[in-house]
Scaffold this active site. Structure first.
Site, PDB file in Angstrom:
ATOM      1  N   GLU A 191      28.034  25.702 -16.350  1.00 45.58           N
ATOM      2  CA  GLU A 191      28.100  26.616 -15.193  1.00 45.58           C
ATOM      3  C   GLU A 191      28.533  25.807 -13.985  1.00 45.58           C
ATOM      4  O   GLU A 191      27.796  24.965 -13.512  1.00 45.58           O
ATOM      5  CB  GLU A 191      26.738  27.257 -14.925  1.00 45.58           C
ATOM      6  CG  GLU A 191      26.434  28.358 -15.900  1.00 45.58           C
ATOM      7  CD  GLU A 191      25.627  29.516 -15.301  1.00 45.58           C
ATOM      8  OE1 GLU A 191      25.393  29.527 -14.083  1.00 45.58           O
ATOM      9  OE2 GLU A 191      25.245  30.388 -16.081  1.00 45.58           O
ATOM     10  N   ASP A 251      28.510  36.436 -16.115  1.00 50.72           N
ATOM     11  CA  ASP A 251      27.608  35.692 -15.248  1.00 50.72           C
ATOM     12  C   ASP A 251      26.829  36.702 -14.427  1.00 50.72           C
ATOM     13  O   ASP A 251      27.415  37.609 -13.828  1.00 50.72           O
ATOM     14  CB  ASP A 251      28.360  34.711 -14.344  1.00 50.72           C
ATOM     15  CG  ASP A 251      27.391  33.664 -13.821  1.00 50.72           C
ATOM     16  OD1 ASP A 251      26.691  33.050 -14.638  1.00 50.72           O
ATOM     17  OD2 ASP A 251      27.295  33.479 -12.591  1.00 50.72           O
ATOM     18  N   GLY A 296      14.279  37.941 -18.697  1.00 50.76           N
ATOM     19  CA  GLY A 296      14.486  37.318 -17.384  1.00 50.76           C
ATOM     20  C   GLY A 296      13.591  37.903 -16.292  1.00 50.76           C
ATOM     21  O   GLY A 296      12.372  38.018 -16.446  1.00 50.76           O
TER      22      GLY A 296
HETATM   23  P1  IMP Z   1      23.124  33.943 -16.324  1.00 47.96           P
HETATM   24  O1  IMP Z   1      23.468  32.733 -15.480  1.00 47.96           O
HETATM   25  O2  IMP Z   1      24.155  35.006 -16.244  1.00 47.96           O
HETATM   26  O3  IMP Z   1      22.808  33.615 -17.753  1.00 47.96           O
HETATM   27  O4  IMP Z   1      21.792  34.591 -15.766  1.00 47.96           O
HETATM   28  C1  IMP Z   1      21.084  34.072 -14.689  1.00 47.96           C
HETATM   29  C2  IMP Z   1      19.610  34.381 -14.783  1.00 47.96           C
HETATM   30  O5  IMP Z   1      19.408  35.744 -14.471  1.00 47.96           O
HETATM   31  C3  IMP Z   1      18.960  34.109 -16.122  1.00 47.96           C
HETATM   32  O6  IMP Z   1      17.689  33.529 -15.897  1.00 47.96           O
HETATM   33  C4  IMP Z   1      18.812  35.479 -16.728  1.00 47.96           C
HETATM   34  O7  IMP Z   1      17.655  35.548 -17.539  1.00 47.96           O
HETATM   35  C5  IMP Z   1      18.643  36.338 -15.495  1.00 47.96           C
HETATM   36  N1  IMP Z   1      19.196  37.664 -15.753  1.00 47.96           N
HETATM   37  C6  IMP Z   1      20.484  37.980 -16.003  1.00 47.96           C
HETATM   38  N2  IMP Z   1      20.612  39.294 -16.257  1.00 47.96           N
HETATM   39  C7  IMP Z   1      19.371  39.807 -16.170  1.00 47.96           C
HETATM   40  C8  IMP Z   1      18.857  41.115 -16.365  1.00 47.96           C
HETATM   41  O8  IMP Z   1      19.548  42.080 -16.716  1.00 47.96           O
HETATM   42  N3  IMP Z   1      17.532  41.234 -16.170  1.00 47.96           N
HETATM   43  C9  IMP Z   1      16.723  40.211 -15.809  1.00 47.96           C
HETATM   44  N4  IMP Z   1      17.132  38.974 -15.648  1.00 47.96           N
HETATM   45  C10 IMP Z   1      18.467  38.771 -15.832  1.00 47.96           C
END
Ligand code: IMP
Length: 199
Positions: A45, A79, A155
């Site tokens: 990332e 993302d 999350g």
């Molecule tokens: P990422 O970088 O896109 O993988 O997500 C960033 C953070 O946001 C991670 O800790 C995910 O668990 C959280 N996240 C992403 N989408 C959701 C969602 O729909 N609900 C709750 N947490 C989310």
């Protein structure tokens, strides 16, 4: 029967994968992944302030996974970020790291006594089919609950109450209910429109 198009979704997040399948399979897109086994998805990332830059950088890294995948028609990345109004741009692009280090309890501690509890989820999806790229975004406004509620979703879901809902957190909703309101549900719907327009 119309043949399903196979899309490789590069994520190691099983919650995202479940929601992507739920949103796209009714439209004729079979979503496959490499979750599990030894072949984990490891996308770097990049440090950037916006989700689009991060998502585009993830799709640039997709090539090696595509080469090793069987008969796929496209590759997809996402993302997502969680944004708390009381702390501008936070956790934002650091959402995953902050959740790992503070946990949901840590976020609640940070917000203790705060009356301003507005928050937003954002999602950027990039789908590449041959040399064509589709970028779809979605967001969802809401507020932080006062306590952890529900055991569905993943999350930050147990802390987030969407403003168009009935007061339950995402973690208290079914996958269908979350899809109708969520950042990812909106981004997926936008993606379907882009794909339908392409014909
Ligand atoms: P990422 O970088 O896109 O993988 O997500 C960033 C953070 O946001 C991670 O800790 C995910 O668990 C959280 N996240 C992403 N989408 C959701 C969602 O729909 N609900 C709750 N947490 C989310």
């Amino acid at each position: 029967m119309v043949e399903m198009k196979r899309i490789l979704f590069l994520t190691s997040n099983e919650g995202k994968l479940r929601e992507a399948k739920h949103a796209l399979e009714p439209w004729g897109y079979e979503i496959v992944s490499i979750v599990g086994g030894t072949n984990k998805v490891q996308l770097v990332e990049v440090q950037a302030r916006d989700l689009v830059t991060v998502a585009l950088s993830k799709i640039e890294q997709a090539e090696s996974y595509v080469e090793n995948a069987h008969q796929i028609d496209g590759v997809m990345v996402e993302d997502a970020g969680f944004f708390i109004d009381a702390h501008p741009n936070f956790p934002g692009v650091y959402s995953a790291h902050i959740l790992e280090s503070l946990g949901l309890e840590g976020i609640l501690r940070l917000m203790r006594g705060r009356r301003e509890r507005g928050a937003e989820f954002q999602s950027t999806i990039v789908l590449q089919i041959e040399s064509e790229r589709f970028v779809a975004q979605g967001s969802c406004r809401g507020r932080l609950s006062e306590e952890i509620r529900g055991d569905g979703g993943f999350g930050y879901d147990p802390l987030f109450i969407p403003e168009d809902g009935d007061g339950r957190t995402f973690a208290e909703m079914s996958i269908d209910e979350k899809k109708a309101l969520s950042h990812r549900g909106h981004a997926m719907a936008r993606l379907v429109t882009l794909l339908e327009d392409r014909g």
